[in-house]
Design a protein around this motif. Structure first.
Motif, short mmCIF file in Angstrom:
data_model
loop_
_atom_site.label_atom_id
_atom_site.label_comp_id
_atom_site.label_asym_id
_atom_site.label_seq_id
_atom_site.Cartn_x
_atom_site.Cartn_y
_atom_site.Cartn_z
N VAL A 28 0.85 -1.19 0.00
CA VAL A 28 0.00 0.00 0.00
C VAL A 28 0.88 1.24 0.00
N GLY A 29 0.71 2.08 -1.00
CA GLY A 29 1.51 3.30 -1.11
C GLY A 29 0.62 4.51 -1.26
N GLU A 30 0.92 5.57 -0.54
CA GLU A 30 0.11 6.78 -0.61
C GLU A 30 0.53 7.64 -1.80
N ARG A 31 -0.46 8.20 -2.47
CA ARG A 31 -0.18 9.14 -3.56
C ARG A 31 -0.03 10.54 -2.99
N PHE A 32 0.86 11.31 -3.59
CA PHE A 32 1.03 12.71 -3.18
C PHE A 32 0.92 13.60 -4.41
N ASP A 33 0.17 14.69 -4.27
CA ASP A 33 0.15 15.67 -5.35
C ASP A 33 0.75 16.97 -4.84
N LEU A 34 1.06 17.89 -5.76
CA LEU A 34 1.76 19.12 -5.43
C LEU A 34 0.95 19.97 -4.47
N LEU A 35 -0.38 20.02 -4.65
CA LEU A 35 -1.23 20.82 -3.77
C LEU A 35 -1.18 20.30 -2.35
N GLN A 36 -1.19 18.97 -2.20
CA GLN A 36 -1.17 18.37 -0.87
C GLN A 36 0.16 18.62 -0.17
N VAL A 37 1.28 18.54 -0.92
CA VAL A 37 2.59 18.72 -0.34
C VAL A 37 2.78 20.16 0.14
N ASN A 38 2.25 21.14 -0.63
CA ASN A 38 2.48 22.55 -0.32
C ASN A 38 1.41 23.15 0.58
N SER A 39 0.44 22.35 0.98
CA SER A 39 -0.66 22.88 1.79
C SER A 39 -0.68 22.22 3.16
N HIS A 40 -1.04 23.02 4.17
CA HIS A 40 -1.22 22.46 5.51
C HIS A 40 -2.56 21.73 5.61
N PHE A 41 -3.44 21.95 4.64
CA PHE A 41 -4.77 21.34 4.66
C PHE A 41 -4.84 20.31 3.53
#
Length: 227
Positions: A28-41
């Protein structure tokens, strides 16, 4: 009639894949997008679920109120939906707001696992244990099936954790849930995922689904201290 047929096809697909004699490990691997990485929310969390050859079998989405995510952390309520590669939901997991403290036994963590169109296949309950994290997996009739036990709490802040899946008499190790990717998933890079699940080839597909649900609960509570 058409809707019921479509649900049955996707349910059969889930059972067929996990019943396969070739499946005894899931990554199981989590996906990360740019908005999620740069946002506290952070947005809803999404995950890929792969076999031991790195092929995606399913993907999952965690739905949780952003405010509750940061207010409650691992204790937050959430709904995890698992989809097949066509985008049809095949499993839902509901976690209620809970507490990890044994002194608040009534509010310990619990997870309910459901298959469409609404069939409950089982539950995962946190147990009160003074030294190590422990869970019990139960079927739809709330009959105990197996136990999951983690390392002593004094070691719970280490980077690599393994939870052993045991028979009810605790005489047999059935499998494990671990974030030690290099030991659990041979041939796959640790960066390919967050945690892995290992179980017998011939284990019933519904029990495999319950173990997968337990792995998401354990990930939320232990693999990351504040998710």
């Amino acid at each position: 009639m058409v809707e019921n047929t479509r649900i049955q096809i996707h349910l059969s697909s889930w059972l067929g894949i996990l019943d396969s004699s070739m499946i005894n490990q899931l990554l199981v691997g989590e996906r990360f997008d740019l908005l999620q990485v740069n946002s506290h929310f952070a947005n809803n969390k999404t995950y890929d679920i792969k076999n031991n050859r790195g092929q995606r079998l399913f993907f999952a989405e965690e739905k949780c109120n952003c405010f509750l995510r940061y207010l409650c952390g691992p204790q937050r309520p959430l709904t995890m939906t698992i989809y097949d590669n066509s985008g049809q939901d095949v499993i839902k997991m509901h976690k209620t707001l809970g507490c990890s403290c044994c002194w608040a036994n009534y509010y310990l963590q619990k997870l309910k696992v459901i298959m469409p169109p609404g069939e409950t296949i089982g539950y995962v309950y946190q147990l009160c244990h003074p030294f190590s994290p422990e869970f019990i997996i139960k079927d739809k009739n709330k009959e105990a099936i197996m136990i999951i036990r983690g390392p002593c709490t004094v070691f719970s802040y280490l980077n690599y954790l393994t939870f052993h899946i045991l028979s009810l008499d605790e005489e047999m190790v059935i499998g494990k849930i671990s974030n030690q990717m290099n030991t659990l998933m041979e041939g796959l890079n640790a960066s390919d995922g967050k945690f892995g699940v290992q179980f017998p080839f011939d284990l019933d597909a519904k029990i495999k689904a319950l173990i997968l649900g337990a792995s998401f609960l354990i990930d939320c509570m232990y693999f990351k201290l504040w998710c």
